[in-house]
Design a protein around this motif. Structure first.
Motif, short mmCIF file in Angstrom:
data_model
loop_
_atom_site.label_atom_id
_atom_site.label_comp_id
_atom_site.label_asym_id
_atom_site.label_seq_id
_atom_site.Cartn_x
_atom_site.Cartn_y
_atom_site.Cartn_z
N ALA A 101 0.83 -1.21 0.00
CA ALA A 101 0.00 0.00 0.00
C ALA A 101 0.86 1.26 0.00
O ALA A 101 1.97 1.28 0.55
N ALA A 102 0.34 2.30 -0.60
CA ALA A 102 1.00 3.60 -0.61
C ALA A 102 0.41 4.47 0.48
O ALA A 102 -0.82 4.56 0.63
N ALA A 103 1.28 5.11 1.26
CA ALA A 103 0.83 5.92 2.38
C ALA A 103 1.58 7.25 2.41
O ALA A 103 2.81 7.28 2.32
N PHE A 104 0.83 8.31 2.58
CA PHE A 104 1.42 9.62 2.83
C PHE A 104 1.65 9.74 4.33
O PHE A 104 0.70 9.64 5.12
N VAL A 105 2.90 9.93 4.72
CA VAL A 105 3.27 10.08 6.13
C VAL A 105 3.47 11.56 6.42
O VAL A 105 4.21 12.25 5.71
N VAL A 106 2.80 12.03 7.48
CA VAL A 106 2.89 13.45 7.82
C VAL A 106 2.94 13.59 9.34
O VAL A 106 2.34 12.81 10.07
N ALA A 107 3.68 14.58 9.81
CA ALA A 107 3.73 14.86 11.23
C ALA A 107 2.43 15.53 11.68
O ALA A 107 1.79 16.24 10.91
N CYS A 108 2.07 15.30 12.93
CA CYS A 108 0.80 15.83 13.44
C CYS A 108 0.81 17.34 13.61
O CYS A 108 -0.24 17.94 13.85
N ASP A 109 1.99 17.96 13.51
CA ASP A 109 2.08 19.40 13.73
C ASP A 109 2.21 20.19 12.43
O ASP A 109 2.78 21.27 12.39
N MET A 110 1.66 19.64 11.32
CA MET A 110 1.72 20.29 10.01
C MET A 110 0.30 20.58 9.52
O MET A 110 -0.18 19.95 8.57
N PRO A 111 -0.40 21.51 10.14
CA PRO A 111 -1.81 21.70 9.83
C PRO A 111 -2.10 22.39 8.50
O PRO A 111 -3.26 22.49 8.09
N PHE A 112 -1.04 22.85 7.79
CA PHE A 112 -1.24 23.51 6.51
C PHE A 112 -0.92 22.58 5.34
O PHE A 112 -0.78 23.04 4.20
N VAL A 113 -0.81 21.28 5.59
CA VAL A 113 -0.49 20.32 4.53
C VAL A 113 -1.41 20.57 3.34
O VAL A 113 -2.63 20.69 3.46
N ASP A 114 -0.80 20.63 2.15
CA ASP A 114 -1.49 20.96 0.92
C ASP A 114 -2.02 19.67 0.27
O ASP A 114 -1.23 18.86 -0.22
N PRO A 115 -3.33 19.46 0.25
CA PRO A 115 -3.85 18.20 -0.31
C PRO A 115 -3.52 18.02 -1.79
O PRO A 115 -3.34 16.88 -2.25
N ARG A 116 -3.40 19.11 -2.54
CA ARG A 116 -3.03 18.97 -3.95
C ARG A 116 -1.63 18.42 -4.10
O ARG A 116 -1.35 17.62 -5.00
N PHE A 117 -0.76 18.82 -3.19
CA PHE A 117 0.61 18.32 -3.22
C PHE A 117 0.65 16.85 -2.83
O PHE A 117 1.39 16.06 -3.42
N VAL A 118 -0.16 16.48 -1.86
CA VAL A 118 -0.23 15.07 -1.46
C VAL A 118 -0.65 14.22 -2.65
O VAL A 118 -0.05 13.16 -2.93
N ALA A 119 -1.65 14.65 -3.37
CA ALA A 119 -2.10 13.90 -4.55
C ALA A 119 -0.99 13.80 -5.59
O ALA A 119 -0.80 12.75 -6.22
N ALA A 120 -0.23 14.88 -5.76
CA ALA A 120 0.87 14.86 -6.73
C ALA A 120 1.96 13.87 -6.32
O ALA A 120 2.56 13.20 -7.18
N LEU A 121 2.22 13.77 -5.03
CA LEU A 121 3.22 12.80 -4.56
C LEU A 121 2.77 11.38 -4.85
O LEU A 121 3.57 10.54 -5.31
N PHE A 122 1.52 11.07 -4.59
CA PHE A 122 1.00 9.74 -4.92
C PHE A 122 1.17 9.45 -6.41
O PHE A 122 1.56 8.35 -6.80
N ASP A 123 0.89 10.43 -7.24
CA ASP A 123 0.97 10.24 -8.69
C ASP A 123 2.39 9.94 -9.15
O ASP A 123 2.59 9.30 -10.20
N ARG A 124 3.39 10.38 -8.38
CA ARG A 124 4.79 10.19 -8.76
C ARG A 124 5.41 8.91 -8.18
O ARG A 124 6.57 8.62 -8.43
#
Length: 210
Positions: free
Chosen positions: A100-123
């Motif tokens: 499985a593919a998983a985006f790992v993020v720290a709990c103290d990053m409340p401005f995480v950009d969902p568009r960027f997350v999607a782009a990382l999955f695509d790559r």
């Protein structure tokens, strides 16, 4: 392909004071929920890594969350971010898909950009990890996409040999780098990598949500 998010929340937050910043109120919403909500449209399932003593409070913070949630408790707390990533990804494997593919993020990053997350999955195609590198030195390992099995195994191997450098597992897996030029082309939100370590940073960030 099922997409997972793994929030790493088991750190002690020593610069934040005597409260757990994962569940601290950020403009009316616990911070871990802020992060989770930012991800709800780009992933299918959520895993939260935490210490056993955090489980109840984080569970309350995520009550009613739109996606299925699992909790991956640290077997031995306070072993650092690499151990947190390892445990979070083992939690992803617990759903029965080691690839499985998983985006790992720290709990103290409340401005995480969902568009960027999607782009990382695509790559990720053909790689074990896709990791941002915003300058020549620093990999954003807690803002990256991994295949759960390979990265968890690499973390285990690094921990067993006593290498706690957060980038150590990357040297053992096939990883792609998203560099500064890529970030510019993707028009990534400048705040996506911002993490909140102190009460002062917390209070300043709260203004963006009010």
């Amino acid at each position: 392909m099922t997409r997972y998010a793994s929030i790493v929340a088991g750190g002690r937050s020593t610069r934040f004071g005597d409260r757990d910043k994962a569940v601290a109120d950020l403009a009316g919403v616990p911070m871990v929920r802020r992060v989770a909500d930012r991800l709800s449209d780009v992933v299918d399932r959520l895993v939260v890594n935490c210490r056993p003593d955090q489980r109840e409070a984080i569970g309350a913070a995520l009550d009613g969350y739109a996606l299925p949630v699992r909790y991956a408790e640290d077997p031995t707390p306070d072993q650092g971010p690499m151990a947190g990533i390892r445990t979070a990804l083992r939690g992803v494997e617990g759903w029965g898909d080691a690839d499985a593919a998983a985006f790992v993020v720290a709990c103290d990053m409340p401005f995480v950009d969902p568009r960027f997350v999607a782009a990382l999955f695509d790559r990720l195609d053909g790689h074990d990890a896709v990791v941002p590198r915003v300058d020549d030195e620093w990999f954003q390992t807690t803002h990256a996409v991994y295949r759960a099995g390979p990265m968890a195994e690499a973390c285990e191997a690094a921990l067993e040999r006593g290498d706690r450098k957060i980038v150590a597992p990357l040297l053992d897996i096939d990883h792609a780098v998203v560099g500064a030029d890529d970030l510019a082309a993707l028009d990534v939100d400048d705040r996506t990598f911002e993490n909140l370590n102190t009460r002062e940073e917390f209070e300043a960030a709260a203004e963006a949500f009010e």
